[in-house]
Design a protein around this motif. Structure first.
Motif, mmCIF file in Angstrom:
data_model
loop_
_atom_site.group_PDB
_atom_site.id
_atom_site.type_symbol
_atom_site.label_atom_id
_atom_site.label_comp_id
_atom_site.label_asym_id
_atom_site.label_seq_id
_atom_site.Cartn_x
_atom_site.Cartn_y
_atom_site.Cartn_z
ATOM 1 N N VAL A 28 18.022 12.813 25.818
ATOM 2 C CA VAL A 28 17.494 11.501 26.189
ATOM 3 C C VAL A 28 17.832 11.147 27.639
ATOM 4 N N CYS A 29 18.959 11.614 28.136
ATOM 5 C CA CYS A 29 19.433 11.283 29.493
ATOM 6 C C CYS A 29 18.419 11.717 30.560
ATOM 7 N N VAL A 30 18.156 10.806 31.494
ATOM 8 C CA VAL A 30 17.224 11.109 32.599
ATOM 9 C C VAL A 30 17.970 11.343 33.915
ATOM 10 N N HIS A 31 19.311 11.378 33.859
ATOM 11 C CA HIS A 31 20.160 11.684 35.012
ATOM 12 C C HIS A 31 19.938 10.720 36.171
ATOM 13 N N CYS A 32 19.778 9.427 35.849
ATOM 14 C CA CYS A 32 19.539 8.418 36.884
ATOM 15 C C CYS A 32 20.814 8.074 37.644
ATOM 16 N N GLY A 33 21.972 8.270 37.019
ATOM 17 C CA GLY A 33 23.238 8.019 37.685
ATOM 18 C C GLY A 33 23.750 6.592 37.611
ATOM 19 N N LEU A 34 23.034 5.697 36.950
ATOM 20 C CA LEU A 34 23.503 4.309 36.864
ATOM 21 C C LEU A 34 24.882 4.213 36.205
ATOM 22 N N CYS A 35 25.135 5.012 35.206
ATOM 23 C CA CYS A 35 26.413 4.981 34.497
ATOM 24 C C CYS A 35 27.580 5.389 35.397
ATOM 25 N N THR A 36 27.320 6.223 36.380
ATOM 26 C CA THR A 36 28.398 6.671 37.259
ATOM 27 C C THR A 36 28.946 5.532 38.105
#
Length: 134
Positions: free
Chosen positions: A83-91
Motif C-alpha cells: 500500500v505504501c507509495v513512499h511519499c516520505g510524509l511519515c519520516t
C-alpha cells in the motif's frame, strides 16, 4: 525492567503530578513518548516506565488507585509494503528516524529497532499503509 504503558486520566486527575510521584515515591523513571493532555479534558499519556519490577508494579497499582486507567502497550508499527507509495510524509514526524527514505531509491525504510511505537506516523500516512499490530 521497562514497561510501555498508556495512561488515561479522568478529568479530575489531570492536574496530578504523576511523573514526579513516580520518580520520588517509587524510584520509577517515566520517559514520555506521547502526550495529549489539556485542562478539564480526558488526558492520554504514552510512557515507558523504567525501574525495579516490584517498584513498577507498585507504581502501576498506585496510578490505578487514583482512577488512572493503565494499559500495557505491546504492539509494534507495521508498514504495508503493498500500500505504501513512499511519499516520505511519515519520516517528517518520526522522532527516532525509524522511518527514512533511502537516499538513492527514495523507498521507505523501516528500522524496527529504532521505533518507540509513538504512533505519530499512523495519522500522517495519506494511504493508511501504517498501523499497529495490537
Amino acid at each position: 525492567m521497562k514497561k510501555r504503558v498508556t495512561l488515561t486520566f479522568p478529568k479530575r486527575a489531570i492536574q496530578m503530578p504523576v511523573t514526579y510521584v513516580l520518580a520520588k515515591d517509587f524510584n520509577v523513571a517515566a520517559n514520555i513518548i506521547r502526550a495529549q493532555v489539556a485542562p478539564n479534558q480526558i488526558g492520554k499519556l504514552v510512557v515507558e516506565l523504567s525501574g525495579d519490577i516490584d517498584q513498577l508494579d507498585a507504581a502501576i497499582e498506585w496510578m490505578r488507585s487514583r482512577h488512572i486507567h493503565v494499559s500495557l502497550t505491546l504492539g509494534e508499527i507495521v508498514v504495508d509494503e503493498d500500500v505504501c507509495v513512499h511519499c516520505g510524509l511519515c519520516t517528517g514526524v518520526c522522532p527516532t528516524e525509524a522511518l527514512t527514505l533511502h537516499p538513492d531509491t527514495y523507498k521507505l525504510t523501516f528500522t524496527r529497532s529504532r521505533c518507540i511505537v509513538c504512533e505519530q506516523c499512523i495519522p500522517t500516512c495519506p494511504v493508511q499503509a501504517i498501523s499497529t499490530n495490537l
